[in-house]
Design a protein around this motif. Structure first.
Motif, PDB file in Angstrom:
ATOM      1  N   ALA A 186      -8.995 102.204  73.845  1.00  0.00           N
ATOM      2  CA  ALA A 186      -7.851 101.296  73.880  1.00  0.00           C
ATOM      3  C   ALA A 186      -6.656 101.965  74.550  1.00  0.00           C
ATOM      4  O   ALA A 186      -5.949 101.361  75.366  1.00  0.00           O
ATOM      5  CB  ALA A 186      -7.501 100.854  72.463  1.00  0.00           C
TER       6      ALA A 186
ATOM      7  N   GLU B 141      -3.293  88.781  72.986  1.00  0.00           N
ATOM      8  CA  GLU B 141      -4.244  89.742  72.434  1.00  0.00           C
ATOM      9  C   GLU B 141      -5.170  90.260  73.516  1.00  0.00           C
ATOM     10  O   GLU B 141      -5.630  89.505  74.363  1.00  0.00           O
ATOM     11  CB  GLU B 141      -5.082  89.081  71.342  1.00  0.00           C
ATOM     12  CG  GLU B 141      -4.322  88.889  70.063  1.00  0.00           C
ATOM     13  CD  GLU B 141      -5.148  88.124  69.055  1.00  0.00           C
ATOM     14  OE1 GLU B 141      -6.344  87.880  69.304  1.00  0.00           O
ATOM     15  OE2 GLU B 141      -4.582  87.774  68.013  1.00  0.00           O
TER      16      GLU B 141
ATOM     17  N   SER C 147     -13.385  96.987  74.109  1.00  0.00           N
ATOM     18  CA  SER C 147     -14.611  97.475  73.468  1.00  0.00           C
ATOM     19  C   SER C 147     -14.732  98.982  73.700  1.00  0.00           C
ATOM     20  O   SER C 147     -14.186  99.525  74.658  1.00  0.00           O
ATOM     21  CB  SER C 147     -15.838  96.750  74.021  1.00  0.00           C
ATOM     22  OG  SER C 147     -15.876  96.930  75.414  1.00  0.00           O
TER      23      SER C 147
ATOM     24  N   LEU D 258      -6.566  95.322  70.574  1.00  0.00           N
ATOM     25  CA  LEU D 258      -7.487  95.457  69.442  1.00  0.00           C
ATOM     26  C   LEU D 258      -8.650  96.367  69.804  1.00  0.00           C
ATOM     27  O   LEU D 258      -9.140  96.360  70.934  1.00  0.00           O
ATOM     28  CB  LEU D 258      -8.047  94.088  69.056  1.00  0.00           C
ATOM     29  CG  LEU D 258      -7.036  93.071  68.553  1.00  0.00           C
ATOM     30  CD1 LEU D 258      -7.694  91.715  68.442  1.00  0.00           C
ATOM     31  CD2 LEU D 258      -6.482  93.507  67.213  1.00  0.00           C
TER      32      LEU D 258
ATOM     33  N   HIS E 215      -6.397  92.906  61.456  1.00  0.00           N
ATOM     34  CA  HIS E 215      -5.523  92.077  62.261  1.00  0.00           C
ATOM     35  C   HIS E 215      -5.575  90.614  61.844  1.00  0.00           C
ATOM     36  O   HIS E 215      -6.638  90.035  61.660  1.00  0.00           O
ATOM     37  CB  HIS E 215      -5.968  92.245  63.723  1.00  0.00           C
ATOM     38  CG  HIS E 215      -5.511  91.160  64.606  1.00  0.00           C
ATOM     39  ND1 HIS E 215      -4.188  91.007  64.945  1.00  0.00           N
ATOM     40  CD2 HIS E 215      -6.184  90.180  65.241  1.00  0.00           C
ATOM     41  CE1 HIS E 215      -4.081  89.974  65.756  1.00  0.00           C
ATOM     42  NE2 HIS E 215      -5.263  89.442  65.940  1.00  0.00           N
TER      43      HIS E 215
ATOM     44  N   ASP F  50     -12.341  98.518  67.945  1.00  0.00           N
ATOM     45  CA  ASP F  50     -13.201  98.572  66.754  1.00  0.00           C
ATOM     46  C   ASP F  50     -12.766  99.737  65.868  1.00  0.00           C
ATOM     47  O   ASP F  50     -11.758 100.379  66.124  1.00  0.00           O
ATOM     48  CB  ASP F  50     -14.674  98.665  67.162  1.00  0.00           C
ATOM     49  CG  ASP F  50     -15.021 100.013  67.757  1.00  0.00           C
ATOM     50  OD1 ASP F  50     -14.096 100.834  67.914  1.00  0.00           O
ATOM     51  OD2 ASP F  50     -16.195 100.251  68.075  1.00  0.00           O
TER      52      ASP F  50
ATOM     53  N   GLN G 135      -9.493  96.037  64.700  1.00  0.00           N
ATOM     54  CA  GLN G 135      -9.913  94.647  64.763  1.00  0.00           C
ATOM     55  C   GLN G 135      -9.821  93.967  63.400  1.00  0.00           C
ATOM     56  O   GLN G 135      -9.304  92.869  63.284  1.00  0.00           O
ATOM     57  CB  GLN G 135     -11.353  94.627  65.265  1.00  0.00           C
ATOM     58  CG  GLN G 135     -11.872  93.262  65.566  1.00  0.00           C
ATOM     59  CD  GLN G 135     -13.367  93.331  65.775  1.00  0.00           C
ATOM     60  OE1 GLN G 135     -13.981  94.387  65.565  1.00  0.00           O
ATOM     61  NE2 GLN G 135     -13.942  92.242  66.188  1.00  0.00           N
TER      62      GLN G 135
ATOM     63  N   TRP H 173      -8.684  92.508  73.707  1.00  0.00           N
ATOM     64  CA  TRP H 173      -9.752  93.158  72.939  1.00  0.00           C
ATOM     65  C   TRP H 173     -10.415  94.213  73.818  1.00  0.00           C
ATOM     66  O   TRP H 173     -10.902  93.938  74.901  1.00  0.00           O
ATOM     67  CB  TRP H 173     -10.749  92.096  72.452  1.00  0.00           C
ATOM     68  CG  TRP H 173     -12.095  92.642  72.123  1.00  0.00           C
ATOM     69  CD1 TRP H 173     -13.255  92.406  72.780  1.00  0.00           C
ATOM     70  CD2 TRP H 173     -12.403  93.536  71.070  1.00  0.00           C
ATOM     71  NE1 TRP H 173     -14.275  93.093  72.206  1.00  0.00           N
ATOM     72  CE2 TRP H 173     -13.788  93.811  71.145  1.00  0.00           C
ATOM     73  CE3 TRP H 173     -11.638  94.150  70.047  1.00  0.00           C
ATOM     74  CZ2 TRP H 173     -14.416  94.663  70.249  1.00  0.00           C
ATOM     75  CZ3 TRP H 173     -12.277  94.991  69.170  1.00  0.00           C
ATOM     76  CH2 TRP H 173     -13.642  95.231  69.269  1.00  0.00           C
TER      77      TRP H 173
END
Lengths: 420, 256
Positions: free
Chosen positions: B16, B44, B48, B5, B36, B7, B33, B46
């Protein structure tokens, strides 16, 4: 400004100018200088489309629809009983600037009925353009009409402020002109055209030596012919067009299907349908001449004086020249690829790029979006099944027509043609 | 399968992708994000946004594919379509293997899809160049509302800046609630809480004195430049799809 009066004038003078087809706003190189207004160095933009589907990119108006001539095909002819109006120079300037600032338009297309004489009219047109450029620092697109018979000095001045100049020859043949506009003669149309061509050539050569040579009509010149007002053949129209492209270095020749506006017996009666399909086929031919490397006698000649209405001109040419096919998609050069029916220039580009990586088969071509319904009969690719090689022209044509879904289908003649 | 995930930004996507390479992840799905919905079975991760990591990926793309590849991917990203991050990842993986741009390999599926999306972006960008209608407000600002299908406003910036260099203007994307403001000097992104994003045009009491008159003149011109005998409604709506009509003053009904 008295907006009500302006509105009335705008209605009359926009109405009268709408039969001019050209709306192009591309091809100029005028950039925004010193934080002025506007820029016409990019591609053309159609800001909206009328309910008939034509693009609106310029404020297209006449300066006045008073005219001393009586050409049968024209709405503003002297003998026509219509409302007449005339803009003041400043009014046109204000309208243009205010429309442009609101992003309604790309610029101005100014034409005019001929009042007093050719030079007087031309002077007024130039005055508008000059004001826009010098007083308003306007760098948007300006298309001025060259008035037939205007003097060389004025034509030179016009090119200094306008991006494009055009004069419409309207009737493709000498005889037609004699019939419908007996007061005009061909020479009057060609004179400003010649001057503009010479000036453009001169500008281009001088520019190489002296960088500060003032720009002259950077978007070139164009012209327009009415289709279907007299009984000319497609060949006559396209040979005239080809001549104009070659001799006068036209950027564009436009074809305008005649919209009946008069009860004159020399012309198609009011209510006659506008020949839109024919117009479309002429534009296709025009594109084949300009971008696809065809020469005019391949498409139209003594044996084929008219274009087919049910199939496009490239397909029609290919069916007459089956000995040149099939073309191998993986080997043929650009010129040959562009001659395959159903393959346009964008497809040619995609094929040329993609075949650098691997040999192309039917599924590749299909995904690229090539019109295989037509193209499949004229090409071989990296595949075992290319059965279509030995079909006759008639078979191919009927196959394409039965499978195709042309929007013009209701117009095609459904009767069998004995002589094909 | 692992879900990565990020932003909503392009840098976020590049970060990512950096992590995908860094952690040597196989069988991943890249997702924004907010696009989803949590899944019970998938792991998952995440990521940043990290400018440094993003810059390294961008550098890699430029090294092998050239600047045009990076712009091309950025344009596709602006479409905000859910499948795009995955397509971009697939393209970059292939790019790192081939070590030269495959942008024109029209025989590859991912490329054809990205080219198609790029074309859609180009079309939408061009439409915005055409369909923006400025309204002159009482304080002299030329203001326009748009709601493009894709987030193309950043691509329009240059066009409008060179063209309207001598007037203050603002183009506001009411769908995404941000705009571009030009103040005769520079261009910046703005979020204006005072703009009512439910309206398609500015209320008449906030407009300049002659604005309504010019709107009417334009509509009048538009109607008179039509040739009745050639009516072709289908072609008209093909060029000016109905979803744009509400912002085009020549198409909506002026009730003042």
């Amino acid at each position: 400004m008295n907006f009500d009066r302006i509105k009335e004038k705008l209605s009359i003078l926009a109405d009268a100018a709408k039969y001019d087809v050209s709306c192009s706003s591309s091809g100029s190189k005028r950039t925004n200088k010193k934080k002025g207004l506007g820029d016409s160095s990019g591609m053309g933009i159609c800001h909206t489309y009328t309910a008939d589907g034509r693009c609106v990119s310029l404020l297209k108006i006449l300066l006045t629809n008073h005219c001393i001539f009586d050409c049968a095909y024209c709405v503003t002819r002297k003998s026509n009983d219509i409302k007449r109006a005339a803009f003041k120079v400043q009014e046109v300037v204000d309208l243009t600037i205010n429309f442009y600032r609101r992003n309604y338009i790309e610029g101005l297309f100014l034409s005019s009925g001929i009042f007093k004489n050719a030079d007087y009219t031309m002077e007024r047109l130039i005055l508008v353009a000059k004001k826009l450029r010098l007083e308003e620092n306007f760098n948007g697109y300006i298309h001025l009409k060259s008035i037939p018979g205007a003097s060389d000095d004025l034509m030179y001045e016009a090119g200094l402020y306008a991006d494009r100049l055009s004069v419409n020859i309207e009737i493709p043949t000498q005889n037609g002109l004699k019939l419908l506009a007996p007061e005009k003669n061909r020479e009057d149309f060609l004179k400003p055209m010649k001057k503009v061509r010479n000036e453009i050539v001169k500008y281009k050569s001088e520019k190489k030596l002296i960088k500060s040579t003032p720009v002259y009509a950077p978007a070139g010149q164009s012209t327009q012919m009415i289709v279907g007002a007299t009984n000319e053949t497609d060949a006559q129209i396209m040979y005239t067009a080809a001549h104009l492209y070659k001799k006068y270095k036209m950027k564009r020749v436009y074809y305008s299907g005649y919209v009946p506006i008069s009860y004159d017996s020399r012309l198609p009666a009011i209510g006659t349908e506008v020949p839109m399909l024919r117009e479309n086929r002429l534009y296709q031919t025009d594109w084949l001449l300009r971008f696809y490397g065809f020469s005019i006698d391949e498409l139209l000649n003594q044996k084929h004086p008219n274009l087919d209405s049910d199939i496009d001109p490239k397909l029609s040419w290919a069916l007459r020249n089956l000995h040149l096919f099939p073309v191998d998609i993986n080997k043929a050069d650009k010129q040959q690829l562009a001659r395959i029916p159903g393959v346009g220039l964008k497809s040619v580009y995609k094929i040329l790029q993609a075949r650098k990586y691997r040999k192309l088969g039917w599924h590749h071509l299909k995904k690229m979006g090539i019109a295989l319904n037509r193209a499949q009969y004229f090409m071989v690719c990296d595949s075992r099944d290319f059965l279509k090689a030995d079909m006759s022209a008639q078979q191919i044509k009927s196959n394409i027509l039965t499978q195709g879904k042309s929007k013009y289908k209701p117009l095609f003649n459904s009767q069998l043609n004995l002589f094909e | 399968m692992k879900i990565v995930l990020f932003d909503h930004s392009f840098e976020g996507l590049l970060s990512a992708i950096f992590e995908v390479f860094h952690l040597r992840l196989k069988d991943v799905k890249l997702m924004r994000q907010n696009n989803h919905a949590a899944s019970f079975f998938d792991e998952e991760i995440w990521v940043s946004t990290d400018q440094e990591k993003a810059a390294r990926v961008a550098k890699g793309i430029i090294k092998y594919g050239g600047k045009s590849d990076l712009t091309w991917l950025y344009r596709c990203f602006l479409s905000e379509l859910a499948e795009v991050p995955q397509l971009i990842l697939a393209y970059i993986c292939q790019l790192m293997v081939d070590k030269h741009s495959g942008k024109n390999d029209f025989s590859r599926d991912a490329v054809i899809q990205l080219q198609k999306i790029n074309k859609m972006i180009g079309r939408e960008k061009h439409r915005m160049d055409a369909f923006v209608r400025f309204e002159k407000t009482a304080n002299g600002l030329y203001f326009a509302r748009i709601a493009p299908d894709f987030n193309v406003l950043p691509l329009n910036a240059k066009h409008f800046k060179t063209r309207f260099a001598d007037q203050e203007w603002c183009i506001y994307d009411i769908k995404r609630d941000y705009g571009l403001l030009y103040d005769l000097e520079s261009l910046r992104h703005v979020h204006l809480p005072s703009v009512n994003t439910f309206l398609h045009s500015t209320p008449p009491d906030l407009l300049a004195e002659d604005e309504v008159a010019y709107k009417k003149l334009w509509k009048n011109y538009f109607e008179h430049t039509n040739i009745q005998e050639r009516a072709n409604k289908k072609l008209h709506t093909q060029h000016v799809p109905k979803r744009y009509w509400k912002y085009l003053s020549e198409k909506y009904i002026l009730d003042y």
